[in-house]
Write a protein that holds these residues in place. Structure first.
Motif, PDB file in Angstrom:
ATOM      1  N   ASN A  62      42.185  49.722  26.833  1.00 29.98           N
ATOM      2  CA  ASN A  62      41.570  49.187  28.054  1.00 29.98           C
ATOM      3  C   ASN A  62      42.485  48.231  28.812  1.00 29.98           C
ATOM      4  N   ARG A 110      43.470  45.208  28.102  1.00 28.47           N
ATOM      5  CA  ARG A 110      43.104  43.789  28.106  1.00 28.47           C
ATOM      6  C   ARG A 110      43.773  42.977  27.001  1.00 28.47           C
ATOM      7  N   ASP A 135      38.387  52.618  20.859  1.00 33.12           N
ATOM      8  CA  ASP A 135      37.304  51.856  21.478  1.00 33.12           C
ATOM      9  C   ASP A 135      37.634  50.375  21.630  1.00 33.12           C
ATOM     10  N   CYS A 136      38.857  49.988  21.217  1.00 34.88           N
ATOM     11  CA  CYS A 136      39.366  48.623  21.372  1.00 34.88           C
ATOM     12  C   CYS A 136      38.564  47.586  20.582  1.00 34.88           C
ATOM     13  N   LYS A 147      36.581  58.305  22.882  1.00 28.77           N
ATOM     14  CA  LYS A 147      37.141  57.066  22.351  1.00 28.77           C
ATOM     15  C   LYS A 147      36.289  56.441  21.249  1.00 28.77           C
TER      16      LYS A 147
END
Length: 447
Positions: free
Chosen positions: A199, A201, A241-242, A292
């Motif tokens: 993502n 971040r 999916d971080c 994801k």
């Protein structure tokens, strides 16, 4: 048996410094990095960017830009693309240097031969043909291999013809923030790995002090520092999916961390052959059907020390329990690992023979083997992307293709031919014939 290399595969380019890291900058631009270090050997340090295309019979690469980093060798890097530019975070000794990579459409002046410039720290050198240090190698094929350039056929037959079919990109590289990411006090600190979350971040770094550091990105502000390992960290990766990050180290531990709590989620534990000690070497997550929230974890692991006939392993793990799902033995130690962006294929590179192999991800069935792809160990692998996030993927007649690099200064490509299926018309004919045979047989026996 897995197919071996097709004649059109192999060498894409040869640079004049050892290579340690590779990634796709866009859907058709390759970024490689490396160097000879700070010693006064005359071996450069820095990046090379190549434009990759397929001419209908084989892959070709053309150098776009060279960026030299002075005395700082680039051992690892991560790329994150945004709407207007790319972020390049490069490991240079104990620091992580961020660069802005600004793409622009090629102007008329860019087509003129550029003067040769002296390399300088954080400078970009756009070099003219004939002065490059890089061999122009369209896979060992004649650039006019598609036919005569004077032919009236509309099919492109030269490098220029092919590249005219789409807008050419150039890149401007500018040094930005730099942060220290490793603080080993007893010896020389060194960043070993950097990864950016899907993502965009978070950024994770690991090095010789064994600390797993998580940074906000692109601000590069430290948000978590985990005492993850007792020895240097070899690799890290974010889950698709971080929510998690996995780290592996020379302390023989593989640990999955929960990013929401900063605590250990589970350890990677398995029954080693004959109770011997194995060390994880690389780790990568891969999605299942490009989703994801559904993914697998892959690792490669090698026996520690001189252990005779014991082999390295490619492993697939259950991400919920941390249990080993399946593993395949390889006849030598392994050095590199890559997973394609849709999670369908996995590739590994070997330590001693410089070989590259490709596997189906869910079954770990080998479908391609390229023995002695390099003359030395494979330092990096990267699949050509198939998703559309950074532009259309390269069209080719292959099912999958993977780039490989090595300290032998070579950039190579290895492709899996399309695995043929029965044409629809032939399947229909076969069904009609079978129905007729069954009808005749039933009539014969009186049914």
């Amino acid at each position: 048996m897995a197919p071996t290399r097709r004649p059109s595969d192999g060498l894409l380019a040869r640079v004049n410094f050892p290579l340690y890291a590779v990634d796709m900058l866009t859907s058709r631009h390759i970024l490689v990095a490396g160097g000879g270090g700070s010693s006064k050997t005359g071996v450069a340090n820095g990046f090379e960017i190549y434009e990759l295309y397929h001419n209908g019979s084989h892959f070709c690469a053309e150098e776009v830009l060279r960026h030299e980093t002075g005395a700082n060798v680039v051992m690892n890097f991560a790329v994150r693309n945004s709407d207007r530019r790319s972020y390049l975070c490069a490991g240079q000794e104990a620091h992580c240097q961020m660069y802005f990579v600004q793409p622009r459409i090629e102007a008329e002046d860019d087509r003129k031969p550029a003067p040769v410039e002296r390399p300088h720290e954080n400078g970009v050198r756009q070099r003219a043909a004939g002065h490059s240090g890089v061999e122009a190698l369209p896979n060992g094929h004649n650039r006019h291999a598609g036919g005569n350039s004077n032919s009236s056929s509309s099919k492109p037959t030269t490098t220029a013809d092919i590249l005219k079919q789409f807008q050419r990109l150039r890149f401007d590289i500018q040094a930005a923030d730099v942060v220290q990411t490793d603080f080993l006090s007893s010896a020389e600190p060194l960043q070993r790995v950097v990864r950016i979350s899907g993502n965009g971040r978070l950024m994770a770094t690991g090095g010789t002090d064994g600390q797993l550091r998580v940074w906000s990105f692109p601000q590069m502000k430290l948000s978590a520092e985990l005492a993850a390992h007792t020895k240097e960290i070899d690799d890290v990766d974010f889950s698709p999916d971080c929510k998690y990050v996995v780290s592996i180290s020379k302390d023989a531990q593989g640990i999955v961390w929960d990013l929401s709590t900063g605590k250990q989620h589970h350890k990677l534990q398995w029954q080693t052959p004959e109770g011997s000690k194995y060390l994880f070497k690389r780790c990568r997550y891969g999605t299942v059907e490009a989703h994801k929230d559904n993914y697998r974890l892959f690792t490669i692991t090698n026996p520690l020390g001189k252990v005779g006939k014991q082999r390295g392993y490619l492993q697939q793990w259950d991400c919920a329990s941390g249990q080993l799902r399946t593993a395949v033995p390889i006849d030598e130690s392994l050095s590199s690992l890559a997973v394609r962006d849709d999670g369908r294929f996995v590739a590994i590179g070997t330590m001693f023979s410089g070989s590259v192999s490709m596997y189906i991800a869910f079954s770990l069935q080998r479908v391609l083997h390229i023995p002695h792809a390099h003359s030395m160990f494979v330092t990096g692998l990267q699949f050509l992307p198939i998703t559309n996030e950074e532009g259309p993927p390269i069209s080719s007649d292959t099912e999958a293709a993977v780039l490989s690099i090595s300290v032998d200064n070579k950039v190579c490509i290895h492709s899996l031919p399309q695995r043929r299926t029965i044409p629809a018309w032939l399947a229909i004919v076969f069904m009609i014939v079978m129905i007729f045979v069954v009808f005749v047989f039933c009539s014969y026996i009186g049914i």
